[in-house]
Design an enzyme around this catalytic site. Structure first.
Site, PDB file in Angstrom:
ATOM      1  N   ARG A  58       0.803  -1.229   0.000  1.00  0.00           N
ATOM      2  CA  ARG A  58       0.000   0.000   0.000  1.00  0.00           C
ATOM      3  C   ARG A  58       0.832   1.273   0.000  1.00  0.00           C
ATOM      4  O   ARG A  58       0.613   2.176  -0.796  1.00  0.00           O
ATOM      5  CB  ARG A  58      -0.859   0.057   1.259  1.00  0.00           C
ATOM      6  CG  ARG A  58      -2.215  -0.548   1.155  1.00  0.00           C
ATOM      7  CD  ARG A  58      -2.675  -0.904   2.554  1.00  0.00           C
ATOM      8  NE  ARG A  58      -1.809  -1.975   3.047  1.00  0.00           N
ATOM      9  CZ  ARG A  58      -2.087  -3.246   2.848  1.00  0.00           C
ATOM     10  NH1 ARG A  58      -3.198  -3.595   2.273  1.00  0.00           N
ATOM     11  NH2 ARG A  58      -1.268  -4.187   3.251  1.00  0.00           N
ATOM     12  N   LYS A  86      25.317  -2.336   6.391  1.00  0.00           N
ATOM     13  CA  LYS A  86      25.863  -1.378   7.357  1.00  0.00           C
ATOM     14  C   LYS A  86      25.145  -0.047   7.267  1.00  0.00           C
ATOM     15  O   LYS A  86      24.655   0.329   6.224  1.00  0.00           O
ATOM     16  CB  LYS A  86      27.340  -1.136   7.063  1.00  0.00           C
ATOM     17  CG  LYS A  86      28.196  -2.334   7.346  1.00  0.00           C
ATOM     18  CD  LYS A  86      29.627  -2.042   6.997  1.00  0.00           C
ATOM     19  CE  LYS A  86      30.495  -3.267   7.256  1.00  0.00           C
ATOM     20  NZ  LYS A  86      31.806  -3.124   6.651  1.00  0.00           N
ATOM     21  N   HIS A 136       5.620   6.389  11.493  1.00  0.00           N
ATOM     22  CA  HIS A 136       5.054   6.184  10.163  1.00  0.00           C
ATOM     23  C   HIS A 136       4.053   7.333   9.990  1.00  0.00           C
ATOM     24  O   HIS A 136       2.836   7.132  10.055  1.00  0.00           O
ATOM     25  CB  HIS A 136       4.370   4.817  10.119  1.00  0.00           C
ATOM     26  CG  HIS A 136       3.973   4.346   8.755  1.00  0.00           C
ATOM     27  ND1 HIS A 136       4.053   5.142   7.626  1.00  0.00           N
ATOM     28  CD2 HIS A 136       3.476   3.147   8.337  1.00  0.00           C
ATOM     29  CE1 HIS A 136       3.616   4.448   6.585  1.00  0.00           C
ATOM     30  NE2 HIS A 136       3.272   3.239   6.983  1.00  0.00           N
TER      31      HIS A 136
HETATM   32  C1  NCD Z   1       2.201  -0.859   8.465  1.00  0.00           C
HETATM   33  C2  NCD Z   1       3.696  -0.689   8.491  1.00  0.00           C
HETATM   34  O1  NCD Z   1       4.391  -1.017   7.543  1.00  0.00           O
HETATM   35  O2  NCD Z   1       4.163  -0.175   9.510  1.00  0.00           O
HETATM   36  N1  NCD Z   1       1.681  -1.093   7.199  1.00  0.00           N
HETATM   37  C3  NCD Z   1       1.411  -0.037   6.383  1.00  0.00           C
HETATM   38  O3  NCD Z   1       2.211   0.830   6.149  1.00  0.00           O
HETATM   39  N2  NCD Z   1       0.185   0.019   5.855  1.00  0.00           N
HETATM   40  C4  NCD Z   1       1.700  -1.798   9.472  1.00  0.00           C
HETATM   41  C5  NCD Z   1       2.176  -3.215   9.420  1.00  0.00           C
HETATM   42  O4  NCD Z   1       3.127  -3.565   8.748  1.00  0.00           O
HETATM   43  O5  NCD Z   1       1.550  -4.018  10.131  1.00  0.00           O
END
Ligand code: NCD
Length: 316
Positions: A58, A86, A136
């Site tokens: 996504r 590294k 994130h």
């Molecule tokens: C998440 C991630 O990569 O942190 N996914 C995402 O970006 N939609 C959550 C996950 O990996 O569970």
């Protein structure tokens, strides 16, 4: 315009007015994305490089689409696990890329803090697409827009974030954002899946799903991140589903109009019942994906405006 950032590294650095600015612009892009002509020119002439050192479906697809819809030249670099040996490798790669004059660098990396480090070495705008367990930010922003669309506001809501919080950058960014916007955040998880220092997060903690979901407006489920676990964090998936998996019975404790969210990828039958995830009356999981493109368009647009401004000032 109230968005003063040079990079989007984490929600930590954003003020509430900057969050609102970004969400308002994203709402305009969401409308554009539903029209027949899905094109803007905010990134016209700019180069966007997506560097993903970790798998993504996504997030990478939506950053790519977002850049293309706004007229950027987009390049995807799928970094093999072997190229992360590294810390030095990351910086070397970044410096080589920097010599190609990118304007926007979108980075996902398994190490917390790697994206911040990289931002110090390049002279373009850097967007964090997920770094380890740290942040994130675009996920929290797209979650916020989805909540605002469904609930008509983004303050004074009661939101339960449930499941593997210890390993989740999504949870961290959401706790920060929802807290800044003055919501009540509850964490629901077994003690083994809560991060250390949880008492400093300004949240309420529950170990029981039914108690944790009582009267909440939003239920946000998280994936069990097995790739980040190095031991026995849960007794078994069956037992976990029984106690912490979201099903209709547990959801009945939330408000009647509570929405169900999940950032994906989902483990159906582990943290969420598959039928519930697909129930369009409760689940806004597809709206989250839709808002993801709009939020990333808005984030890159705002960063590009600031980048152009800075370059103009430097040239003067
Ligand atoms: C998440 C991630 O990569 O942190 N996914 C995402 O970006 N939609 C959550 C996950 O990996 O569970």
């Amino acid at each position: 315009m109230s968005f003063r950032q040079s990079h989007l590294l984490g929600i930590e650095h954003l003020a509430p007015d900057e969050i609102v600015t970004l969400l308002d612009l994203a709402a305009e892009y969401a409308a554009l994305n539903r029209s027949d002509r899905k094109h803007g020119d905010a990134l016209d002439g700019l180069t966007q490089i997506n560097m993903f050192f970790e798998n993504s479906t996504r997030t990478q697809a939506s950053f790519e689409l977002a850049g293309k819809r706004l007229g950027a030249d987009v390049m995807n670099m799928s970094m093999q696990a072997s190229s992360i040996k590294k810390g030095e490798t990351l910086i070397d790669t970044a410096l080589s890329l920097n010599a190609m004059h990118p304007d926007l660098l979108v980075v996902r990396h398994p190490q917390s803090g790697a994206v911040d480090l990289l931002a110090q070495k390049v002279n373009c705008a850097v967007l964090n697409a997920g770094d380890g367990r740290h942040e994130h930010p675009t996920q929290a922003l797209l979650d916020a827009l989805t909540i605002r669309n469904a609930k008509g506001r983004l303050h004074r809501l009661s939101i339960a974030i449930c499941g593997d919080i210890a390993h989740s950058r999504v949870a961290r960014s959401n706790i920060l954002l929802l807290g800044k916007m003055e919501n009540r955040v509850r964490l629901v998880a077994p003690p083994t899946l809560l991060p250390a220092g949880i008492e400093n997060f300004g949240v309420e903690v529950f170990h029981d799903m039914k108690a944790g979901l009582e009267d909440v407006d939003v239920v946000m489920m998280l994936r069990l991140q097995k790739e980040r676990m190095d031991g026995g964090f849960i007794p078994s998936e069956r037992e976990y589903y029984h106690r912490y998996g979201l099903d209709a019975e547990k959801l009945a404790h939330a408000k009647d109009d509570a929405i169900v969210m999940h950032p994906g990828p989902m483990n159906r039958g582990v943290e969420i019942d598959g039928t519930l995830a697909d129930d369009i009356n409760r689940s806004v999981i597809q709206d989250q994906v839709e808002m993801g493109v709009a939020v990333r368009m808005a984030a890159m647009d705002l960063l590009a405006r600031n980048l152009r401004e800075r370059r103009k000032e430097a040239a003067a």
